[in-house]
Design a protein around this motif. Structure first.
Motif, PDB file in Angstrom:
ATOM      1  N   SER A 155       0.826  -1.200   0.000  1.00  0.00           N
ATOM      2  CA  SER A 155       0.000   0.000   0.000  1.00  0.00           C
ATOM      3  C   SER A 155       0.870   1.263   0.000  1.00  0.00           C
ATOM      4  O   SER A 155       0.551   2.239  -0.673  1.00  0.00           O
ATOM      5  CB  SER A 155      -0.923   0.001   1.203  1.00  0.00           C
ATOM      6  N   ILE A 156       1.965   1.222   0.746  1.00  0.00           N
ATOM      7  CA  ILE A 156       2.898   2.357   0.748  1.00  0.00           C
ATOM      8  C   ILE A 156       3.444   2.568  -0.667  1.00  0.00           C
ATOM      9  O   ILE A 156       3.537   3.695  -1.145  1.00  0.00           O
ATOM     10  CB  ILE A 156       4.057   2.119   1.741  1.00  0.00           C
ATOM     11  N   SER A 157       3.779   1.463  -1.346  1.00  0.00           N
ATOM     12  CA  SER A 157       4.294   1.582  -2.710  1.00  0.00           C
ATOM     13  C   SER A 157       3.249   2.168  -3.641  1.00  0.00           C
ATOM     14  O   SER A 157       3.576   2.953  -4.532  1.00  0.00           O
ATOM     15  CB  SER A 157       4.741   0.217  -3.238  1.00  0.00           C
ATOM     16  N   VAL A 158       1.978   1.781  -3.443  1.00  0.00           N
ATOM     17  CA  VAL A 158       0.906   2.343  -4.271  1.00  0.00           C
ATOM     18  C   VAL A 158       0.870   3.857  -4.087  1.00  0.00           C
ATOM     19  O   VAL A 158       0.816   4.622  -5.051  1.00  0.00           O
ATOM     20  CB  VAL A 158      -0.468   1.724  -3.913  1.00  0.00           C
ATOM     21  N   LEU A 159       0.965   4.285  -2.838  1.00  0.00           N
ATOM     22  CA  LEU A 159       0.953   5.717  -2.541  1.00  0.00           C
ATOM     23  C   LEU A 159       2.133   6.422  -3.226  1.00  0.00           C
ATOM     24  O   LEU A 159       1.958   7.445  -3.894  1.00  0.00           O
ATOM     25  CB  LEU A 159       1.033   5.920  -1.024  1.00  0.00           C
ATOM     26  N   LYS A 160       3.329   5.858  -3.088  1.00  0.00           N
ATOM     27  CA  LYS A 160       4.510   6.475  -3.706  1.00  0.00           C
ATOM     28  C   LYS A 160       4.364   6.509  -5.225  1.00  0.00           C
ATOM     29  O   LYS A 160       4.665   7.502  -5.870  1.00  0.00           O
ATOM     30  CB  LYS A 160       5.766   5.662  -3.361  1.00  0.00           C
ATOM     31  N   ASN A 161       3.899   5.389  -5.776  1.00  0.00           N
ATOM     32  CA  ASN A 161       3.848   5.289  -7.227  1.00  0.00           C
ATOM     33  C   ASN A 161       2.697   6.064  -7.845  1.00  0.00           C
ATOM     34  O   ASN A 161       2.608   6.176  -9.068  1.00  0.00           O
ATOM     35  CB  ASN A 161       3.786   3.823  -7.651  1.00  0.00           C
ATOM     36  N   SER A 162       1.801   6.624  -6.995  1.00  0.00           N
ATOM     37  CA  SER A 162       0.763   7.478  -7.565  1.00  0.00           C
ATOM     38  C   SER A 162       1.422   8.691  -8.239  1.00  0.00           C
ATOM     39  O   SER A 162       0.809   9.341  -9.082  1.00  0.00           O
ATOM     40  CB  SER A 162      -0.217   7.916  -6.489  1.00  0.00           C
ATOM     41  N   ALA A 163       2.685   8.959  -7.902  1.00  0.00           N
ATOM     42  CA  ALA A 163       3.423  10.054  -8.548  1.00  0.00           C
ATOM     43  C   ALA A 163       3.551   9.817 -10.060  1.00  0.00           C
ATOM     44  O   ALA A 163       3.593  10.759 -10.841  1.00  0.00           O
ATOM     45  CB  ALA A 163       4.807  10.204  -7.933  1.00  0.00           C
ATOM     46  N   TYR A 164       3.568   8.538 -10.487  1.00  0.00           N
ATOM     47  CA  TYR A 164       3.709   8.224 -11.921  1.00  0.00           C
ATOM     48  C   TYR A 164       2.534   8.792 -12.725  1.00  0.00           C
ATOM     49  O   TYR A 164       2.642   8.994 -13.921  1.00  0.00           O
ATOM     50  CB  TYR A 164       3.745   6.712 -12.157  1.00  0.00           C
ATOM     51  N   LEU A 165       1.405   8.998 -12.033  1.00  0.00           N
ATOM     52  CA  LEU A 165       0.210   9.435 -12.749  1.00  0.00           C
ATOM     53  C   LEU A 165       0.357  10.852 -13.285  1.00  0.00           C
ATOM     54  O   LEU A 165      -0.438  11.290 -14.114  1.00  0.00           O
ATOM     55  CB  LEU A 165      -1.025   9.318 -11.858  1.00  0.00           C
ATOM     56  N   GLN A 166       1.370  11.589 -12.813  1.00  0.00           N
ATOM     57  CA  GLN A 166       1.590  12.922 -13.379  1.00  0.00           C
ATOM     58  C   GLN A 166       1.902  12.808 -14.877  1.00  0.00           C
ATOM     59  O   GLN A 166       1.619  13.734 -15.634  1.00  0.00           O
ATOM     60  CB  GLN A 166       2.689  13.670 -12.629  1.00  0.00           C
ATOM     61  N   ALA A 167       2.424  11.658 -15.296  1.00  0.00           N
ATOM     62  CA  ALA A 167       2.793  11.485 -16.701  1.00  0.00           C
ATOM     63  C   ALA A 167       1.577  11.508 -17.621  1.00  0.00           C
ATOM     64  O   ALA A 167       1.681  11.872 -18.793  1.00  0.00           O
ATOM     65  CB  ALA A 167       3.567  10.185 -16.895  1.00  0.00           C
ATOM     66  N   ILE A 168       0.386  11.096 -17.128  1.00  0.00           N
ATOM     67  CA  ILE A 168      -0.796  11.189 -17.978  1.00  0.00           C
ATOM     68  C   ILE A 168      -1.613  12.428 -17.623  1.00  0.00           C
ATOM     69  O   ILE A 168      -2.725  12.611 -18.115  1.00  0.00           O
ATOM     70  CB  ILE A 168      -1.688   9.910 -17.915  1.00  0.00           C
ATOM     71  N   GLY A 169      -1.071  13.271 -16.740  1.00  0.00           N
ATOM     72  CA  GLY A 169      -1.702  14.561 -16.483  1.00  0.00           C
ATOM     73  C   GLY A 169      -2.715  14.597 -15.373  1.00  0.00           C
ATOM     74  O   GLY A 169      -3.577  15.469 -15.356  1.00  0.00           O
ATOM     75  N   LEU A 170      -2.632  13.655 -14.426  1.00  0.00           N
ATOM     76  CA  LEU A 170      -3.512  13.735 -13.266  1.00  0.00           C
ATOM     77  C   LEU A 170      -2.933  14.774 -12.306  1.00  0.00           C
ATOM     78  O   LEU A 170      -1.746  14.745 -11.997  1.00  0.00           O
ATOM     79  CB  LEU A 170      -3.608  12.378 -12.570  1.00  0.00           C
ATOM     80  N   ALA A 171      -3.779  15.679 -11.823  1.00  0.00           N
ATOM     81  CA  ALA A 171      -3.276  16.799 -11.015  1.00  0.00           C
ATOM     82  C   ALA A 171      -2.998  16.383  -9.582  1.00  0.00           C
ATOM     83  O   ALA A 171      -3.595  16.894  -8.652  1.00  0.00           O
ATOM     84  CB  ALA A 171      -4.264  17.960 -11.055  1.00  0.00           C
ATOM     85  N   GLU A 172      -2.095  15.412  -9.405  1.00  0.00           N
ATOM     86  CA  GLU A 172      -1.733  15.029  -8.035  1.00  0.00           C
ATOM     87  C   GLU A 172      -0.483  15.805  -7.616  1.00  0.00           C
ATOM     88  O   GLU A 172      -0.029  16.680  -8.340  1.00  0.00           O
ATOM     89  CB  GLU A 172      -1.590  13.497  -7.911  1.00  0.00           C
ATOM     90  N   LEU A 173       0.055  15.447  -6.464  1.00  0.00           N
ATOM     91  CA  LEU A 173       1.104  16.255  -5.837  1.00  0.00           C
ATOM     92  C   LEU A 173       2.294  16.563  -6.761  1.00  0.00           C
ATOM     93  O   LEU A 173       2.675  17.732  -6.924  1.00  0.00           O
ATOM     94  CB  LEU A 173       1.578  15.538  -4.563  1.00  0.00           C
ATOM     95  N   THR A 174       2.856  15.530  -7.391  1.00  0.00           N
ATOM     96  CA  THR A 174       4.029  15.750  -8.235  1.00  0.00           C
ATOM     97  C   THR A 174       3.682  16.618  -9.436  1.00  0.00           C
ATOM     98  O   THR A 174       4.454  17.494  -9.839  1.00  0.00           O
ATOM     99  CB  THR A 174       4.593  14.397  -8.725  1.00  0.00           C
ATOM    100  N   PHE A 175       2.485  16.380  -9.995  1.00  0.00           N
ATOM    101  CA  PHE A 175       2.051  17.159 -11.157  1.00  0.00           C
ATOM    102  C   PHE A 175       1.949  18.643 -10.801  1.00  0.00           C
ATOM    103  O   PHE A 175       2.434  19.505 -11.526  1.00  0.00           O
ATOM    104  CB  PHE A 175       0.686  16.642 -11.641  1.00  0.00           C
TER     105      PHE A 175
END
Lengths: 223, 234
Positions: A155-175
């Motif tokens: 689950s921790i990895s899922v949270l960390k890897n949500s950063a990858y979603l910036q690549a498709i333009g989801l407005a999460e933290l890294t984006f």
């Protein structure tokens, strides 16, 4: 461009960052929950060796674990519309993270189920307890206890890897951070801010993992 | 299908980049792993704490954030890095942190009494590591180290986001170009193909890791467990 570290800039951009953080947490929370559900279902068909489904679950785990998450995300977001399955950025991301986390959780939870002794299974069969009730009353309470630390790590990895979603333009933290970066060029401040946020999230979750491990062992401790 | 065949050379050039990046990272990451791994079993507390901080820091921050930070942050200290170098550096720091945990596990698996016996026999500290620790720790860390290779190969796909022309970036270019030219997107085919290629490489490595593990078990030893949360890192 000045090179001095500007704390006021971080404070000024906090509202935007928190908005991103909210998205990160929403996507992660949904994915983590669904991934655990997939894990329980997949692990169940694997330990009962249900025909076809067990094989499918095995292939699914092997495939997901041996391909990069980033490519999976792109395949789901850009590739699936060709099959008529058009998902929004948000749902593509959530589905990708769920499928990915689910594969790891099947292995985690299967490990937990396998740790339940064979005698329990035989006793349940002798008493005429059917498979579903064996799962619910015996395998889950005992097996999940063993599996929870590794499930939480996934689950921790899922949270960390949500950063990858910036690549498709989801407005999460890294984006959000990269977006602000491209406007203001405050590289150091931005990365310090999101670095601290991720570190805080992950460290508090891993603290929770250790707490959970400790609390779950309570019935089995002798002192 | 014709699309994939037409771009075969292009794809192969990307694959070459991917493999070169993965291999270079592996070599550098192993050096870092051994260094930090030895630090984490050092007699000096300060070194142990430094190793712990290093490992936790790189493992707890998303790899993507780490990569973007190095790529965009390097010009600030006056050394702009090429995308390839930035990716190599970032993956090495991160792979080194994961590898260090494996090395530490390998050294810790060796009983304290062996250190005591070796010291009693008058071996110097480096001799203990060379003649007692190394031969025993090498085989048990091989399976998780091969696992690290798998994770590194998968992680190289992130380099596409800073513009390294590795395999996945090539796939993106092919998709974009074909969409522009023909009006409909071949994403399903091309990204599906990319998934298959990564799957072939990584399952071969996974298979190798299992093979090492089985060989080890035959000799009555067990492999070092991979560090927590490590298989899911990329």
């Amino acid at each position: 461009m000045k090179h001095n570290f500007d704390v006021a800039y971080i404070i000024a951009s906090l509202p935007a960052l928190l908005e991103g953080l909210r998205m990160t947490i929403i996507v992660s929370a949904i994915s983590i929950t669904l991934a655990i559900a997939i894990g329980i279902a997949g692990a169940s068909v694997r330990i009962f060796n249900t025909p076809v489904f067990a094989l499918l679950a095995r292939g699914y785990v092997e495939f997901i674990r041996n391909t990069p998450l980033l490519v999976q995300i792109f395949f789901i977001f850009f590739g699936l519309p060709a099959l008529g399955l058009k998902l929004s950025v948000f749902w593509s991301g959530t589905v990708a993270l769920t499928i990915w986390g689910g594969a790891y959780n099947i292995e985690n939870i299967r490990g937990g189920f396998l740790s339940v002794s064979k005698g329990m299974r035989e006793a349940a069969e002798a008493l005429g307890i059917d498979r579903l009730r064996y799962l619910w009353l015996i395998a889950l309470p005992l097996g999940l206890r063993v599996a929870i630390p590794s499930v939480l790590n996934t689950s921790i990895s899922v949270l960390k890897n949500s950063a990858y979603l910036q690549a498709i333009g989801l407005a999460e933290l890294t984006f959000v951070a990269m977006d602000k970066l491209s406007l203001d060029f405050r590289t150091l401040e931005m990365f310090a801010a999101i670095g601290c946020i991720y570190l805080g999230l992950v460290l508090s979750l891993s603290w929770a993992v250790r707490r959970a491990e400790w609390a779950l062992q309570r019935p089995f401790r002798t002192e | 299908m014709a699309l994939l065949l037409d771009n075969l050379g292009f794809f192969l050039s990307g694959l070459e980049f991917t493999i070169r990046l993965a291999l270079l990272t592996l070599v550098c990451a192993i050096v870092v792993s051994v260094l930090i791994g030895l630090m984490s079993v050092s007699q000096w507390r300060a070194l142990r704490v430094a190793a712990l901080c290093y490992v936790e820091f790189w493992r707890d921050i998303p790899l993507l954030v780490n990569l973007l930070f190095i790529y965009f942050g390097a010009p600030l200290v006056g050394v702009p890095l090429k995308p390839f170098t930035a990716a190599l550096l970032s993956l090495t720091l991160w792979g080194g942190a994961n590898g260090a945990e494996i090395v530490r596990g390998g050294i810790n698996a060796i009983g304290q009494h062996q250190f005591a016996s070796a010291t009693a026999l008058g071996l110097k500290r480096w001799e203990i590591y060379r003649y007692v620790v190394l031969p025993q720790a090498l085989m048990p860390i091989l399976p998780p180290m091969t696992g690290l290779c798998t994770t590194l190969v998968q992680a190289t796909s992130l380099a596409s986001l800073v513009g390294v022309n590795e395999f996945f970036r090539i796939a993106q270019i092919v998709v974009e170009r074909t969409t522009m030219q023909s009006g409909h997107s071949p994403a399903f085919l091309v990204y599906g193909f990319a998934l298959m290629v990564y799957f072939a490489i990584c399952s071969a490595l996974t298979w190798l890791s299992r093979y090492f593990e089985q060989r080890l078990q035959k000799t009555g030893h067990s492999a070092v467990a991979a560090p927590r949360g490590f298989k899911e890192s990329a």
